[in-house]
Design an enzyme around this catalytic site. Structure first.
Site, mmCIF file in Angstrom:
data_model
loop_
_atom_site.group_PDB
_atom_site.id
_atom_site.type_symbol
_atom_site.label_atom_id
_atom_site.label_comp_id
_atom_site.label_asym_id
_atom_site.label_seq_id
_atom_site.Cartn_x
_atom_site.Cartn_y
_atom_site.Cartn_z
ATOM 1 N N PHE A 187 0.845 -1.196 0.000
ATOM 2 C CA PHE A 187 0.000 0.000 0.000
ATOM 3 C C PHE A 187 0.883 1.251 0.000
ATOM 4 O O PHE A 187 0.730 2.136 -0.853
ATOM 5 C CB PHE A 187 -0.955 -0.022 1.200
ATOM 6 C CG PHE A 187 -1.770 1.233 1.325
ATOM 7 C CD1 PHE A 187 -2.479 1.734 0.244
ATOM 8 C CD2 PHE A 187 -1.818 1.940 2.522
ATOM 9 C CE1 PHE A 187 -3.214 2.910 0.341
ATOM 10 C CE2 PHE A 187 -2.555 3.115 2.633
ATOM 11 C CZ PHE A 187 -3.247 3.598 1.540
ATOM 12 N N ARG A 225 -0.217 -19.515 18.242
ATOM 13 C CA ARG A 225 -0.073 -20.878 17.710
ATOM 14 C C ARG A 225 1.385 -21.336 17.745
ATOM 15 O O ARG A 225 1.682 -22.475 18.063
ATOM 16 C CB ARG A 225 -0.612 -20.934 16.273
ATOM 17 C CG ARG A 225 -0.485 -22.310 15.611
ATOM 18 C CD ARG A 225 -1.171 -22.376 14.263
ATOM 19 N NE ARG A 225 -0.500 -21.659 13.202
ATOM 20 C CZ ARG A 225 0.583 -22.080 12.550
ATOM 21 N NH1 ARG A 225 1.134 -23.242 12.861
ATOM 22 N NH2 ARG A 225 1.122 -21.358 11.583
ATOM 23 N N TYR A 276 -6.202 6.045 12.890
ATOM 24 C CA TYR A 276 -4.830 5.619 13.196
ATOM 25 C C TYR A 276 -4.629 5.534 14.718
ATOM 26 O O TYR A 276 -4.220 4.504 15.244
ATOM 27 C CB TYR A 276 -3.873 6.635 12.583
ATOM 28 C CG TYR A 276 -2.400 6.309 12.735
ATOM 29 C CD1 TYR A 276 -1.813 5.283 12.001
ATOM 30 C CD2 TYR A 276 -1.585 7.057 13.591
ATOM 31 C CE1 TYR A 276 -0.457 5.003 12.123
ATOM 32 C CE2 TYR A 276 -0.229 6.781 13.717
ATOM 33 C CZ TYR A 276 0.332 5.752 12.979
ATOM 34 O OH TYR A 276 1.680 5.479 13.095
#
Ligand code: NAD
Ligand code: UDP
Length: 330
Positions: free
Chosen positions: A43, A113, A152
């Site tokens: 981006f 995990r 933000y």
């Protein structure tokens, strides 16, 4: 010269790895012998910031958006993915909040995990327009929840909450850095941040655009100092989670920065004033006592020396790409 930290080589995931800070971090981690997976959706990140790393067998580039789950095997995660400059994070504010919040959930889930250590790139914006100066980590901030900067600021605040809840609820090994304004080579030339704007304007002898009267303050940390802080934080003792301020403790008015850049580039630029954007913090400067104590870290690069290196970088970009290419963000 930065010191190399002595720790065993790791497989490390850097989200937002093609961005300004991420590209420097990937380079530093590779130099220390780690394997690096650089994740980015491009981006605001650019291929050329990491092009020189692509031939390194320990480096892997992954085009991926952190708002979607990810399955890789790593020992450490630096979560940097998020546009950082006001014009970029306000371009698609819903996506900005998603990146901070869904991105944090996905990366924390991955860390859970794998039982991996995870560092969050938080921001001085969690303090909003602060009433306490300089800002210490125990100040809870003064943030407008519905303004233009909120996507933000509140996204980053929520990400911090998630980090601490994953730690409390799932025992995750977390580290949270609150980063103050950082500058240096590889900044996006078109991201509207004050250092890049002023340097590019000065090198082109165009008007220097000061927003407001220029008495608002910021402190400017050179990128190599900040990356050193990241490494110290990630490798800090087990009990230390932060949040910890990482930034330079020297404070400058924006008007002073403009004068310095004009002098250092021998520019013919004149100063012009534009309206101050809404919710633009009036003053910002980190108290870095905690970082000094817990990490043995403090910045070493004086502003003038860091600016000189950044000017050299933008001068070379202009020489190679020309003004039009710069304005399109090469
Ligand atoms: P940057 O815009 O140069 O880099 C951000 C990177 O994240 C880019 O490469 C972008 O393409 C990528 N990205 C954005 N959204 C993404 C998504 N959904 N999925 C995957 N990748 C995505 O900004 P930066 O200055 O390098 O900032 C890096 C981090 O540090 C950010 O989280 C920012 O909030 C934080 N930070 C930076 C500063 C600073 O002064 N540079 C100050 C405070 C906090
Ligand atoms: N600023 C400015 N001229 C510019 C760009 C920014 O005067 O061309 C000001 C801006 O209003 C803010 C400060 O410089 O007060 C720092 O802006 P930046 O976008 O770099 O970062 P912020 O700290 O606001 O997120």
């Amino acid at each position: 010269m930065s010191t190399l930290v002595n720790y065993d080589a790791q497989r490390v995931l850097v989200t937002g790895g093609a961005g300004f800070l991420g590209s420097h971090l990937c380079e530093r981690l590779l130099k220390e012998g780690n394997e690096v997976i650089c994740l980015d959706n491009f981006f605001t990140g650019r291929r050329q910031t990491i092009a020189h790393l692509l031939s390194n067998p320990s480096f892997e580039l992954l085009r991926h958006d952190v708002t979607f789950p990810l399955f890789v095997e790593v020992d450490q995660i630096y979560n940097l993915a998020c546009p950082a400059s006001p014009i970029h994070y306000q371009h698609d504010p819903v996506q900005t909040t998603k990146t901070s919040v869904h991105g944090a959930i996905n990366m924390l889930g991955l860390a859970k995990r794998l039982n991996a250590k995870i560092m969050q790139a938080s921001t001085s914006e969690v303090y909003g327009d602060p009433e306490v100066h300089p800002q210490r980590e125990d100040y809870h901030g003064s943030v407008n929840p519905i303004g233009l900067r909120s996507c933000y600021d509140e996204g980053k605040r929520c990400a911090e909450t998630l980090f601490f809840d994953y730690h409390r609820q799932h025992g995750l090994d977390i580290k949270v850095a609150r980063i103050f304004n950082t500058y240096g080579p590889n900044m996006h030339p078109n991201d509207g941040r004050v250092v890049s704007n002023f340097i590019i304007q000065a090198l082109q002898n165009k008007d220097i655009t000061i927003y407001g009267d220029g008495t608002q303050t910021r402190s400017f940390c050179y990128v190599s100092d900040l990356i050193e802080g990241f490494i110290c934080l990630m490798n800090s003792h087990d009990g230390f989670k932060g949040p910890v301020n990482l930034g330079n403790g020297s404070e400058f008015q924006i008007g002073e920065l403009a004068e310095m850049v004009i002098d250092m580039t021998n520019s013919k630029s004149k100063i012009t004033h534009r309206d101050l954007p809404k919710d633009d913090p009036k003053q910002r400067c980190p108290d870095i006592t905690l970082a000094k104590k817990e990490l043995g870290w403090q910045p070493t690069m004086p502003l003038e020396k860091g600016l000189k290196r950044t000017i050299t970088y933008f001068k070379s970009l202009l020489e190679h790409h020309g003004a039009d290419a710069i304005s399109q963000g090469n």
